[in-house]
Enzyme design. Structure first.
Site, PDB file in Angstrom:
ATOM      1  N   CYS A 102       0.833  -1.208   0.000  1.00 43.83           N
ATOM      2  CA  CYS A 102       0.000   0.000   0.000  1.00 43.83           C
ATOM      3  C   CYS A 102       0.867   1.257   0.000  1.00 43.83           C
ATOM      4  O   CYS A 102       1.391   1.645  -1.033  1.00 43.83           O
ATOM      5  CB  CYS A 102      -0.974  -0.036   1.175  1.00 43.83           C
ATOM      6  SG  CYS A 102      -2.362   1.106   0.989  1.00 43.83           S
ATOM      7  N   HIS A 116      -3.587  -5.051   0.482  1.00 37.52           N
ATOM      8  CA  HIS A 116      -2.988  -5.624   1.697  1.00 37.52           C
ATOM      9  C   HIS A 116      -3.124  -7.151   1.676  1.00 37.52           C
ATOM     10  O   HIS A 116      -4.083  -7.712   2.218  1.00 37.52           O
ATOM     11  CB  HIS A 116      -3.685  -5.070   2.941  1.00 37.52           C
ATOM     12  CG  HIS A 116      -3.383  -3.631   3.213  1.00 37.52           C
ATOM     13  ND1 HIS A 116      -2.330  -3.230   4.002  1.00 37.52           N
ATOM     14  CD2 HIS A 116      -3.994  -2.492   2.785  1.00 37.52           C
ATOM     15  CE1 HIS A 116      -2.302  -1.905   4.059  1.00 37.52           C
ATOM     16  NE2 HIS A 116      -3.310  -1.436   3.334  1.00 37.52           N
ATOM     17  N   GLU A 160      -1.638  -9.299   3.376  1.00 40.96           N
ATOM     18  CA  GLU A 160      -1.497  -9.902   4.705  1.00 40.96           C
ATOM     19  C   GLU A 160      -2.837 -10.257   5.326  1.00 40.96           C
ATOM     20  O   GLU A 160      -2.919 -11.173   6.168  1.00 40.96           O
ATOM     21  CB  GLU A 160      -0.714  -8.981   5.643  1.00 40.96           C
ATOM     22  CG  GLU A 160      -1.380  -7.654   5.988  1.00 40.96           C
ATOM     23  CD  GLU A 160      -1.023  -6.522   5.047  1.00 40.96           C
ATOM     24  OE1 GLU A 160      -1.078  -5.344   5.486  1.00 40.96           O
ATOM     25  OE2 GLU A 160      -0.714  -6.785   3.870  1.00 40.96           O
TER      26      GLU A 160
END
Length: 562
Positions: free
Chosen positions: A381, A507, A509
């Site tokens: 990001c 993102h 993750e």
């Protein structure tokens, strides 16, 4: 019908209610029961989206774009079930909904009060989760600690809730601390007794006690708690400290938590299949090599600000037989000094997400260092924004290039707002949030990692790559690994002549799971291992590893692990 479990906490905050709720969800899932987990947060913010990471930690984003508490990340990772905005409820959102109803005249001129209107709204939110996905069990974690003023409406609501669904369809679970007093050489039960007394004073009798402690509870301690707290001794559960949160489901399974809960809910006692989970713990305990990853961040004083990132790195490292050592680097320190001072000899560098200008120049220097030293790099990001600015300044020689977020007056905004964002005033919930598709370049590293042409990832940002610079960017040796399906938005960038240089607008993750590591993190960790790894000297025997798998010094019975 759906059954309901409520998890409350006592004695101290941060006692692990979220991990207990997530672990219980894992144990239900291992028995093929469907689960959804709900978080009731007592703060007045509508959601944590505008809260400082230093205070609140990570903001976890769901598929449908809800900005939520980091505990929802634990719920998803443990249960492998996607949560939604229905799974996150705050005091702010409750009062906002009730006030909106009052303004519309829904209460027909009546006086609006905490009881019944606020508590009824809370109960409706819990029912909404059950009605939306019709799970076998809804687990609800009540944030805060029993005795907190702000938690009282939630506790009153869950007390009332048993009238909605019937007493036999509800279990109240209370998580407390049993401190060991070294000078006295004994464990004290009094804090738990007082916590349960406080809970009972508002009409909730716990069915199960989860006792956080640093050592096993002796039989006489369990009997004492059973006697004073009016809980069956078999429902006094030891939750001993573990070396990893992923050990907790196995610890609670051995203690019989799932069996007790199923019995209280009149659900069938099914045999769990925990083989994958136990293999995960075994692999964690026996890495083949180690790597050191530098995280160049703005909020490194609180590691919870990057919780999903840390977990995603761990998932991939475990899958590749490695151990990750994290080097936390303050981006502001790099601004004042050479990046080499902080980043030399690392196996990989990550520049994660964030907002605002503080530390940005340090992040940009870190990108340059990773690029020029051929160190595996992953930008997330804001990390992608920094990589684009670094390209513009140091490769395209546009010295005044910047992001409009960092410098609104820059003559070269290589990162800029979308046209529809220019007139946005509110900060909360106004970004590109949630799950969006990306179409991958079939010649890119991104495609080689995903092996899919269209992927779906979660976003949380307002600024985008400025397409006015796209052709110049490609001339600089970069590849656009993925775009929005219409080609308008740049979602991934990479350098093909680098050991690993990849940055994402989204993102990744948020979608990594312990038994399903994310492909981007797998690729990054694999490159880091090849770049620079060190040998792990075994420090435990095979027997100790087996003991670690359950955290209590005994192996699980064969019928449990199937």
């Amino acid at each position: 019908m759906t059954k309901f479990v409520f998890v409350t906490g006592g004695v101290v905050s941060s006692i692990g209610k979220g991990i207990v709720a997530a672990s219980l969800g894992r144990l239900f899932k291992s028995r093929e029961y469907s689960v959804s987990i709900l978080k009731l947060d007592p703060y007045i913010n509508v959601d944590p989206g505008t809260m400082s990471p230093f205070q609140h930690g990570e903001v976890f984003v769901t598929d449908d774009g809800a900005e939520t508490d980091l505990d929802l990340g634990h719920y998803e990772r443990f249960t492998e079930t996607c949560m939604s905005r229905l799974n996150s409820v705050t005091t702010g959102s409750i009062y906002q909904a009730v006030i909106n109803k009052e303004r519309r005249g829904d209460y027909q001129g009546g006086t609006v009060q905490v009881i019944p209107h606020i508590t009824q709204e809370i109960r409706e939110r819990i029912h909404r989760v059950a009605d939306n996905t019709n799970p076998d069990v809804v687990i609800t974690e009540v944030g805060g600690t029993v005795g907190d003023i702000e938690s009282l409406p939630f506790l009153e609501a869950i007390r009332q809730f048993r009238k909605d669904v019937g007493r036999n369809n509800v279990v109240y679970m209370h998580v407390t601390l049993l401190p060991w007093i070294a000078s006295a050489g004994e464990m004290k039960t009094k804090p738990t007794q007082h916590s349960v007394k406080e809970l009972r004073s508002i009409g909730i009798q716990p069915d199960v006690l989860i006792c956080r402690c640093d050592r096993a509870l002796k039989a006489n301690i369990k009997e004492k708690l059973s006697e004073f707290c009016d809980v069956p001794v078999q429902s006094v559960i030891t939750a001993q400290d573990a070396s990893s949160i992923y050990e907790v489901p196995l610890i609670l399974e051995k203690e019989g938590l799932a069996q007790q809960t199923l019995q209280l809910l009149n659900l069938e006692q099914r045999q769990p299949d925990l083989r994958q989970w136990q293999t995960l713990i075994e692999n964690m305990a026996s890495p083949q090599q180690g790597i050191e990853i530098a995280i160049v961040g703005k909020y490194i004083q609180l590691s919870d600000a990057y919780l999903s990132l840390v977990e995603a790195l761990g998932h991939s490292a475990i899958a590749l037989g490695s151990e990750v050592k994290l080097r936390w680097v303050d981006a502001e320190e790099i601004e004042a000094n050479s990046p080499q001072t902080y980043l030399e000899d690392v196996s990989g560098i990550i520049v994660p997400g964030g907002f605002g200008i503080r530390g940005i120049e340090g992040k940009i220097k870190s990108v340059e260092y990773a690029r020029t030293q051929n160190i595996p790099f992953l930008g997330l990001c804001l990390g992608m924004h920094c990589a684009v600015v670094e390209w513009a300044r140091n490769i395209a020689n546009i010295k005044e290039a910047s992001s409009a977020e960092f410098d609104p007056d820059t003559p070269h905004p290589v990162i800029n707002l979308l046209p529809e964002q220019h007139d946005v005033v509110d900060l909360g919930g106004t970004m590109r949030l949630g799950l969006y598709p990306s179409r991958l370049n079939l010649e890119s590293r991104a495609y080689s990692l995903y092996q899919e042409e269209v992927i779906y990832e979660r976003h949380r940002h307002r600024y985008e790559f400025n397409n006015a610079y796209r052709s110049l960017f490609l001339e600089g040796g970069y590849v656009i690994g993925g775009t929005s399906p219409d080609g308008r938005l740049v979602e991934m960038i990479e350098r093909p002549d680098h050991a690993f240089f990849l940055a994402t607008q989204f993102h990744p993750e948020f979608r990594s799971r312990p038994n399903q590591p994310h492909p981007i993190f797998l690729g990054f960790i694999d490159a880091a291992i090849k770049q620079h790894s060190f040998e792990i000297v075994p420090s435990v025997t095979k027997k100790a590893v087996q003991e670690m798998k359950v955290g209590m010094g005994e192996t699980l019975p064969a019928e449990i692990i199937n």
